[in-house]
Every structure is written in structure tokens, then in C-alpha cells.
Design a protein around this motif. Structure first.
Motif, PDB file in Angstrom:
ATOM      1  N   ALA A 323       0.829  -1.198   0.000  1.00  0.00           N
ATOM      2  CA  ALA A 323       0.000   0.000   0.000  1.00  0.00           C
ATOM      3  C   ALA A 323       0.867   1.253   0.000  1.00  0.00           C
ATOM      4  O   ALA A 323       0.350   2.367   0.107  1.00  0.00           O
ATOM      5  CB  ALA A 323      -0.916   0.003   1.213  1.00  0.00           C
ATOM      6  N   THR A 324       2.168   1.076  -0.104  1.00  0.00           N
ATOM      7  CA  THR A 324       3.129   2.174  -0.102  1.00  0.00           C
ATOM      8  C   THR A 324       2.777   3.190  -1.180  1.00  0.00           C
ATOM      9  O   THR A 324       2.457   2.813  -2.314  1.00  0.00           O
ATOM     10  CB  THR A 324       4.539   1.619  -0.351  1.00  0.00           C
ATOM     11  N   ALA A 325       2.834   4.481  -0.814  1.00  0.00           N
ATOM     12  CA  ALA A 325       2.467   5.523  -1.765  1.00  0.00           C
ATOM     13  C   ALA A 325       3.355   6.745  -1.575  1.00  0.00           C
ATOM     14  O   ALA A 325       3.886   6.981  -0.485  1.00  0.00           O
ATOM     15  CB  ALA A 325       1.002   5.914  -1.578  1.00  0.00           C
ATOM     16  N   ALA A 326       3.499   7.518  -2.639  1.00  0.00           N
ATOM     17  CA  ALA A 326       4.244   8.771  -2.566  1.00  0.00           C
ATOM     18  C   ALA A 326       3.491   9.758  -1.679  1.00  0.00           C
ATOM     19  O   ALA A 326       2.274   9.637  -1.492  1.00  0.00           O
ATOM     20  CB  ALA A 326       4.433   9.347  -3.961  1.00  0.00           C
ATOM     21  N   PRO A 327       4.197  10.757  -1.119  1.00  0.00           N
ATOM     22  CA  PRO A 327       3.555  11.681  -0.179  1.00  0.00           C
ATOM     23  C   PRO A 327       2.304  12.362  -0.723  1.00  0.00           C
ATOM     24  O   PRO A 327       1.310  12.508   0.011  1.00  0.00           O
ATOM     25  CB  PRO A 327       4.664  12.701   0.108  1.00  0.00           C
ATOM     26  N   ASP A 328       2.308  12.787  -1.990  1.00  0.00           N
ATOM     27  CA  ASP A 328       1.134  13.477  -2.521  1.00  0.00           C
ATOM     28  C   ASP A 328      -0.063  12.547  -2.631  1.00  0.00           C
ATOM     29  O   ASP A 328      -1.200  12.921  -2.319  1.00  0.00           O
ATOM     30  CB  ASP A 328       1.449  14.120  -3.875  1.00  0.00           C
ATOM     31  N   LYS A 329       0.197  11.304  -3.066  1.00  0.00           N
ATOM     32  CA  LYS A 329      -0.879  10.316  -3.160  1.00  0.00           C
ATOM     33  C   LYS A 329      -1.415   9.974  -1.773  1.00  0.00           C
ATOM     34  O   LYS A 329      -2.639   9.865  -1.554  1.00  0.00           O
ATOM     35  CB  LYS A 329      -0.364   9.054  -3.851  1.00  0.00           C
TER      36      LYS A 329
END
Length: 430
Positions: A323-329
Motif C-alpha cells: 500500500a506504499t504511496a508517494a507523499p502526494d498520493k
């Protein structure tokens, strides 16, 4: 020797309380490196049966809960460890000192001090092997101050102030102070003298500077007789030697040896830290991976079933479910669902998937993220972990015995590990 004397002679030497699951394995791995047979306990046990080990680490999930609850859980863990006969106690928190605005490092430290009848303790999160150092009370992550390291964007415990004196003082009801680096460099007696001077001024909690493992060993020797130490896992590096010098420990060279566990493997990642993002990206370059969408979960989509189907479709490969996501996402998701609900959805999904994967023959788990690791371990019905070989600083392989037999688990803090951590971890268990 009487039964009571024999029990005391065989009692654990060090009793530790960790505020999250991966932090507990991090600390335990440091003690195992020093030859201490170490057992990690998941939550506070209800029984008082003796545990055969040199060190015991009780893993709580208390970092982000309400301060009174964190205090109550920590005191319950202390009471159990005291019944086990431990001689010294250790409160372990993250090497980035992250906590909520009102705790829980200060409140828990104060409560443990009161329960142990001590009027002074140090606080040292330094972990040089992972780039965490403390100088003049400021916490650095590599060459960056804490608030410029990415931790200022942490979804649960954003750290916007690198000055640990201010952070600790804001959480504490007692006076706080600093053991400066020049004092640490001057050696054990200088540290003891400085600590005595702080105590005379009414200081009860003192941030301790440290830039190297040698600094941490010096601090460990200076406070070898302290009832309570608080810090990251790095501060524990010299504790086994303290017990050796006191004639209380026979270092076990085989302390890290665990049996090999067969069966399929899987990687589960719930963390969105910088390190975890890089590790997920590295894996996705050449290996099968599927992202779990929390918005789809919230909408009732069959995300868990899809993940299990993806696993089944790759019978000859190890897959990553993340579920890892970039900060904006991540910010978009949290804006729609709320920080707490977004995290709970992913933790529950990955924990449910882990249970189902065990039924499919998975026996080796690599898990990224402290909250995710806690949810997975609890879902698998594991109450104790034996600590094995270190994969990267702060992350060992562990062996848990659940209802379905032995399981090998590598429980990784989101911020820890090299970019190829997942593949190297699995290579050590192949």
C-alpha cells in the motif's frame, strides 16, 4: 542452592518495553549481537511462567495511542518483567524520537521512573549505524536535521522540531536537561559527574548526545547500574558487555541461530516512508507486485480477494503486496478517509491477507512498517518471537510459533533497510 536462589540465578538480566513491534525486534537484534539470548513477547502476557532468556522485550503498540493508555500498558509490561526477575529495565522508542504532541516518550519515561523508584534517566535515540546521531541535543538523520529528513511528513507522528530538549520538555512534567557531547567524549566518570550535577539541579530526564557506537558504549558503561535506560536500540549496544564484566552473562555465540523455515514467501508493505518507497520501487523493477488501494477498500471493492488471486496466479514467484504511496498520493487518501481510518484499512487488509496466505502454504514473511508488522503478527496468532540473524542494522529475521507452526518473519521499520532489502532478506532464508 534453594529453588528461589536457582530461579534468581536463571532470571533474565534485562527487561525491555518497546512502543512498537519493529522497534522491539530492532532492540532485540542489538542484544542478540552481543550474545544475549533474547525473546520478544507480543503484548503483556497474562501468565507469569518463567521465560528462559537473558533479555526479554515486550512489544507494545503504544507509540500513537493516548498517553494515559500508553502509560498503563507500559506499567503493566514493567510489572510482568519485574516478576520475571529482570535486574535492569529499558524503554525503547524510535531512533527518530517520533511521538505525538502530548507523548508518549515523556509520560511513559516518568511513569517508569516513578515505578522503579529512580529520580534520573537518560534519553538517547541515537543509532549511528542507521544514520541517527544526536549533537547538542539536536537529532540528525544522516546529514539532515530531523525536520528536513522526511520525518516532518510522517502521516502519524510528524517531527517538525529537531531539538530533542524542546520535544521532550513539551511532553514532560519534570525538568529536562542535556548531557553534551564534550562530556560524553570525556568518558564515563565525566558523564557520571555531569549527571550528578543535573540531578542536583532537579533535572530528572536528560537527553544524551551520541555520534558513534563508541559514544553509546561509553554511555552504557556510565549507566550500567541505572535502574532504567531510555532510548533507541543503539543505546543497547554496550549492555551485554556490562553484564559480561559483572560476571552475570556467558555470551552465547549461537544466540542468533534459528532453524530454517521452508514454504513459500511473501513481501507485505504498508509503510510509505522514503526507505520503503525506494524498496518497493526496486522490487517492482523486475518482480511481481500488486498495490492495494485504500480508496477501493473503503468503497467495498474486493481488494483482498484480488490480492489473493494475484498471489495464486504467481505460484512460481514471490510477490509483493503493498500500500506504499508517494507523499502526494498518501495525502489525497488521508484527506478523503482521515489518517486513522486510512491506516486501519490497510493494516486490516494486509493482516487478513497474511492469515489467508498461511493457509496457502506461506511460511516466510517480510513485512515493512511498524503498524503493519504489529497487525500481521497479531493476526497470525504469534505471542513470542525468537530473534535471529541481522539482515540490515535494526532488522533481524525472527521465528514465531503460531497455531499453524513455525513462521519466519522479518519485521522492518518503514525507515530502515537498504534499497534491495526485500531481496536480500529473502536470500538469507532460501
Amino acid at each position: 542452592m534453594t529453588t528461589t536462589q536457582q530461579a534468581a540465578a536463571n532470571a533474565p538480566l534485562l527487561g525491555c518495553i518497546a512502543d512498537d513491534f519493529t522497534g522491539a525486534t530492532d532492540l532485540a537484534s542489538m542484544l542478540v549481537r552481543g550474545g544475549m539470548r533474547t525473546v520478544q513477547i507480543i503484548d503483556v502476557p497474562h501468565d507469569t511462567e518463567p521465560v528462559a532468556a537473558d533479555a526479554l522485550v515486550v512489544a507494545l503498540k503504544s507509540r500513537t495511542i493516548a498517553a494515559p493508555d500508553a502509560v498503563a500498558q507500559s506499567l503493566a509490561a514493567l510489572a510482568w518483567l519485574k516478576k520475571q526477575g529482570c535486574r535492569q529495565f529499558y524503554f525503547k522508542y524510535c531512533s527518530t524520537f517520533d511521538s505525538t504532541q502530548t507523548g508518549n516518550i515523556g509520560p511513559v519515561s516518568e511513569s517508569l521512573m516513578d515505578a522503579l523508584g529512580t529520580d534520573f534517566a537518560i534519553a538517547c535515540p541515537a543509532f549511528p549505524e542507521n544514520g541517527r546521531s544526536v549533537y547538542r541535543g539536536y537529532l540528525f538523520v544522516g546529514d539532515a536535521l530531523l525536520n528536513e529528513s522526511g520525518m516532518e511528513k510522517h502521516p502519524l507522528t510528524p517531527m517538525t522540531d529537531p531539538n530533542l530538549l524542546r520535544v521532550l520538555a513539551s511532553q514532560s512534567t519534570v525538568a529536562t536537561g542535556l548531557l553534551r557531547y564534550d562530556t560524553i567524549a570525556a568518558g564515563e566518570q565525566a558523564i557520571r559527574d555531569a549527571a550528578a550535577a543535573l540531578r542536583a539541579q532537579g533535572v530528572r530526564l536528560a537527553i544524551a548526545d551520541a555520534l558513534s557506537n563508541d559514544d553509546l558504549r561509553t554511555l552504557g558503561r556510565a549507566f550500567a547500574d541505572a535502574p532504567l535506560l531510555t532510548g533507541g536500540s543503539g543505546l543497547a549496544i554496550g549492555l551485554p558487555d556490562n553484564f559480561l564484566r559483572a560476571g552475570l552473562l556467558d555470551a552465547d555465540k549461537a544466540a542468533a541461530q534459528l532453524p530454517v523455515v521452508g514454504g513459500r514467501a511473501v513481501v507485505l508493505a504498508g509503510s510509505s516512508s522514503r526507505a520503503s518507497q525506494a524498496q518497493v520501487a526496486h522490487w517492482c523493477e523486475s518482480r511481481p507486485a500488486l498495490r492495494l488501494d485504500p480508496l477501493a477498500l473503503a468503497a467495498g471493492a474486493p481488494v483482498i480477494d484480488d490480492a489473493l488471486a494475484f498471489f495464486d496466479a504467481h505460484a512460481d514467484a514471490t510477490v509483493l503486496l503493498y500500500a506504499t504511496a508517494a507523499p502526494d498520493k498518501l495525502a489525497q487518501v488521508q484527506a478523503q478517509l482521515g489518517v486513522e481510518r486510512a491506516g486501519q484499512l490497510i493494516e486490516h487488509a494486509l493482516a487478513t491477507i497474511a492469515r489467508e496466505l498461511v493457509r496457502r502454504g506461506v511460511r516466510r514473511f517480510v513485512v515493512a512498517g511498524g503498524e503493519t508488522s504489529g497487525a500481521v503478527v497479531q493476526a497470525l496468532g504469534i505471542s513470542r518471537l525468537r530473534i535471529g540473524t541481522t539482515i540490515d542494522p535494526g532488522v533481524p529475521w525472527t521465528l514465531g510459533n503460531g497455531p499453524d507452526g513455525d513462521l519466519a518473519l522479518a519485521l522492518k521499520s518503514g525507515n530502515f533497510g537498504s534499497v534491495d532489502f526485500f531481496t536480500r532478506a529473502l536470500g538469507m532464508q532460501s
